[in-house]
Design a protein around this motif. Sequence first.
Motif, PDB file in Angstrom:
ATOM      1  N   GLY A  43       0.847  -1.179   0.000  1.00  0.00           N
ATOM      2  CA  GLY A  43       0.000   0.000   0.000  1.00  0.00           C
ATOM      3  C   GLY A  43       0.885   1.232   0.000  1.00  0.00           C
ATOM      4  N   THR A  44       0.299   2.375  -0.333  1.00  0.00           N
ATOM      5  CA  THR A  44       1.034   3.633  -0.376  1.00  0.00           C
ATOM      6  C   THR A  44       0.575   4.511   0.774  1.00  0.00           C
ATOM      7  OG1 THR A  44       1.227   3.513  -2.783  1.00  0.00           O
ATOM      8  CG2 THR A  44       1.555   5.670  -1.762  1.00  0.00           C
ATOM      9  N   VAL A  45       1.514   5.024   1.539  1.00  0.00           N
ATOM     10  CA  VAL A  45       1.202   5.879   2.685  1.00  0.00           C
ATOM     11  C   VAL A  45       1.224   7.340   2.244  1.00  0.00           C
ATOM     12  CG1 VAL A  45       1.936   6.604   4.995  1.00  0.00           C
ATOM     13  CG2 VAL A  45       2.131   4.196   4.307  1.00  0.00           C
ATOM     14  N   ALA A  46       0.162   8.063   2.608  1.00  0.00           N
ATOM     15  CA  ALA A  46       0.081   9.496   2.286  1.00  0.00           C
ATOM     16  C   ALA A  46       0.534  10.344   3.461  1.00  0.00           C
ATOM     17  CB  ALA A  46      -1.340   9.865   1.886  1.00  0.00           C
ATOM     18  N   SER A  47       0.198   9.948   4.679  1.00  0.00           N
ATOM     19  CA  SER A  47       0.589  10.727   5.859  1.00  0.00           C
ATOM     20  C   SER A  47       0.452   9.865   7.098  1.00  0.00           C
ATOM     21  CB  SER A  47      -0.283  11.993   6.002  1.00  0.00           C
ATOM     22  OG  SER A  47      -1.623  11.627   6.303  1.00  0.00           O
ATOM     23  N   ALA A  48       1.118  10.311   8.167  1.00  0.00           N
ATOM     24  CA  ALA A  48       1.032   9.603   9.443  1.00  0.00           C
ATOM     25  C   ALA A  48       1.090  10.619  10.573  1.00  0.00           C
ATOM     26  CB  ALA A  48       2.168   8.593   9.577  1.00  0.00           C
ATOM     27  N   GLU A  49       0.383  10.325  11.641  1.00  0.00           N
ATOM     28  CA  GLU A  49       0.407  11.157  12.843  1.00  0.00           C
ATOM     29  C   GLU A  49       0.600  10.274  14.065  1.00  0.00           C
ATOM     30  OE1 GLU A  49      -3.198  13.351  13.111  1.00  0.00           O
ATOM     31  OE2 GLU A  49      -2.805  14.589  11.334  1.00  0.00           O
ATOM     32  N   VAL A  50       1.312  10.800  15.047  1.00  0.00           N
ATOM     33  CA  VAL A  50       1.454  10.142  16.344  1.00  0.00           C
ATOM     34  C   VAL A  50       1.058  11.156  17.413  1.00  0.00           C
ATOM     35  CG1 VAL A  50       3.026   9.071  17.997  1.00  0.00           C
ATOM     36  CG2 VAL A  50       3.261   8.575  15.558  1.00  0.00           C
ATOM     37  N   PRO A  87       2.201  15.432  13.147  1.00  0.00           N
ATOM     38  CA  PRO A  87       2.750  14.710  11.989  1.00  0.00           C
ATOM     39  C   PRO A  87       3.968  13.887  12.387  1.00  0.00           C
ATOM     40  CG  PRO A  87       2.274  16.985  11.421  1.00  0.00           C
ATOM     41  CD  PRO A  87       2.108  16.885  12.906  1.00  0.00           C
ATOM     42  N   ALA A  88       4.084  12.716  11.792  1.00  0.00           N
ATOM     43  CA  ALA A  88       5.207  11.828  12.043  1.00  0.00           C
ATOM     44  C   ALA A  88       5.886  11.496  10.724  1.00  0.00           C
ATOM     45  CB  ALA A  88       4.740  10.545  12.729  1.00  0.00           C
ATOM     46  N   ARG A  89       7.201  11.422  10.744  1.00  0.00           N
ATOM     47  CA  ARG A  89       7.952  10.992   9.568  1.00  0.00           C
ATOM     48  C   ARG A  89       7.666   9.509   9.341  1.00  0.00           C
ATOM     49  NH1 ARG A  89      12.907  12.898   7.246  1.00  0.00           N
ATOM     50  NH2 ARG A  89      14.064  11.239   6.164  1.00  0.00           N
ATOM     51  N   PHE A  90       7.545   9.102   8.079  1.00  0.00           N
ATOM     52  CA  PHE A  90       7.293   7.683   7.807  1.00  0.00           C
ATOM     53  C   PHE A  90       8.229   7.196   6.714  1.00  0.00           C
ATOM     54  CE2 PHE A  90       4.274  10.218   5.389  1.00  0.00           C
ATOM     55  CZ  PHE A  90       4.397   9.738   4.082  1.00  0.00           C
ATOM     56  N   ASP A 150       8.064  -3.372   7.062  1.00  0.00           N
ATOM     57  CA  ASP A 150       7.654  -2.500   8.158  1.00  0.00           C
ATOM     58  C   ASP A 150       7.433  -1.082   7.657  1.00  0.00           C
ATOM     59  OD1 ASP A 150       7.907  -4.610   9.880  1.00  0.00           O
ATOM     60  OD2 ASP A 150       9.288  -3.607  11.264  1.00  0.00           O
ATOM     61  N   LEU A 151       6.466  -0.408   8.268  1.00  0.00           N
ATOM     62  CA  LEU A 151       6.291   1.029   8.145  1.00  0.00           C
ATOM     63  C   LEU A 151       6.848   1.621   9.435  1.00  0.00           C
ATOM     64  CD1 LEU A 151       5.077   3.616   6.850  1.00  0.00           C
ATOM     65  CD2 LEU A 151       2.942   3.045   8.041  1.00  0.00           C
ATOM     66  N   VAL A 152       7.881   2.456   9.323  1.00  0.00           N
ATOM     67  CA  VAL A 152       8.571   2.980  10.504  1.00  0.00           C
ATOM     68  C   VAL A 152       8.206   4.450  10.674  1.00  0.00           C
ATOM     69  CG1 VAL A 152      10.780   3.281  11.663  1.00  0.00           C
ATOM     70  CG2 VAL A 152      10.455   1.363  10.080  1.00  0.00           C
ATOM     71  N   LEU A 153       7.610   4.771  11.818  1.00  0.00           N
ATOM     72  CA  LEU A 153       7.190   6.137  12.118  1.00  0.00           C
ATOM     73  C   LEU A 153       8.173   6.771  13.093  1.00  0.00           C
ATOM     74  CD1 LEU A 153       3.353   5.586  12.729  1.00  0.00           C
ATOM     75  CD2 LEU A 153       4.570   5.901  10.566  1.00  0.00           C
ATOM     76  N   THR A 154       8.533   8.013  12.824  1.00  0.00           N
ATOM     77  CA  THR A 154       9.349   8.796  13.753  1.00  0.00           C
ATOM     78  C   THR A 154       8.478   9.934  14.268  1.00  0.00           C
ATOM     79  OG1 THR A 154      11.348   8.300  12.479  1.00  0.00           O
ATOM     80  CG2 THR A 154      11.473  10.101  14.068  1.00  0.00           C
ATOM     81  N   PRO A 155       8.023   9.851  15.507  1.00  0.00           N
ATOM     82  CA  PRO A 155       7.152  10.911  16.026  1.00  0.00           C
ATOM     83  C   PRO A 155       7.918  12.208  16.254  1.00  0.00           C
ATOM     84  CG  PRO A 155       7.669   9.319  17.749  1.00  0.00           C
ATOM     85  CD  PRO A 155       8.250   8.778  16.481  1.00  0.00           C
TER      86      PRO A 155
END
Length: 506
Positions: free
Chosen positions: A88-95, A99-102, A108-113
């Motif tokens: 899948g394609t990620v558009a955005s992420a929040e923690v 906003p969180a870097r992804f 794995d999808l790795v999030l940096t809060p």
Amino acid sequence: MQLTSPRLRASLLAAASLTLVAAVLPPPKPLGIGDRLFPELGNPGYDVLSYDLSLTYKDNRSPLDAVTAIEARSLEPLERINLDFTHGTVASAEVNGQPARFESAGEDLVLTPAHPVPASAPLHITVRHTSDPRGRASDGGWVVTEDGLAMANQADAAHRVFPCNDHPADKAYFTFRVTAPDGYRAVANGLPGALPAARAGGATEWTYRTLHPMATELAQVSIGRSAVLHHTGPHGLPLRDVVPAADRERLEPWLAKTAGHVAWMEERVGRYPFENYGVLIARATTGFELETQTLSLFEHGLFAGEAAGYPDWYVESVMVHELAHQWFGDSVTPRTWSDLWLNEGHATWYEALYADGLGKYPLERRMREAYQRSDQWRAQGGPPAAPKAAAPGQKIGLFRPVVYDGAALILYALRQEIGAAAFDRVERRWVAENQDGIAGTDDFVRLASQEAGRDLTAFLRPWLYGETTPAMPGHPEWGGPAAAAAPGKAPAAAAAPAAAPVAGKP
């Protein structure tokens, strides 16, 4: 230029903070919880409490638009958060609302809060992404049907559908919000959480919620031109079946059998453990049936009758197999994938008992035939409680005969050793004491020992982990597993229709 918007200032500061944090951290890498069979499956550092999954379906050729919201709690300080997600394609992420870097690392999808998360803190994660039904069916995840989609996430394919902590040891509650065009119906695990709601462009949103925690591999969403049929089971249990609308009348006699199947299981192991149950019959060729929680997935072709080589007694026993999983595998979920024998061995055991009760395939005959093949199965797939990993690119290869009839043989040996009354107490206690939880092989040995009034470790260990099969208690005439079948005895594969898939998996 002076910044006059607090919201704009906060956004820019968060972006700058993410850039600084990412600059000092090492490159992201896939993590796992160390499962022997799937070492990079699951993720350390947090416990998921709930998933809220929104999906918008257009057609089978287009990725679904999706939003996955996760409520979790950190178990340790986290500078990064790994989720299992691919295809899948990620558009955005929040923690926690920022906003969180992804980034991707392996599967794995790795999030940096924006800020490190301390231990024992709430985690609110939102990922906007697509969920792509295209690809090899053998990889699992979405199953493309003639009129829509269904899910088959076992063993490690839920993360091909949505970001998650994709290991059965981390169960959580689920909410599904599925939007589909007019003429389609969406159904998911659990109970309707709201009335269907109209959306723009002639679409409808359907909402479902589970009342019990669920492993990610058991999630189910059906989208299609479906009919939903309602019946009532024992003690008023709601039964809900989902079938292609055009086949409703033809399949109704099969669906009417479920209430009796539930009553039969309850007599042996106790009350059904969930809020409802049902059969999902999909027009697709999968090669397996699947025990998705409260809504078991079946191939349409299984119900084609004698013309497809499936006698009625066999179809019913497969239906009981998937129903038995609601207790064994769904309510009581394996601690690791090496504990799979507890799922499939029990489901096969009750499938075999049911066929025995119909007078079609005697239990003792099936167990003797399994005994004669057990050493071969162990050589090919490993012992039941320590199975060999699947070959690369063949993830479902884990589901071999040794974890089906080979594992049911362990239960038969246990009953022979401790007696039918003690064995029945083991079964009832196992599902009652571990309801909605996780449990493993050591837990089962400990409970069986308690009911037997003696330590069964020395007896059960060779059955669970031995390269060869021990002698069967009470059956010295069986000889060794390598002994040839007695004259006139059909091999196990011939006892069921030749074209039939193994109940439960390929």
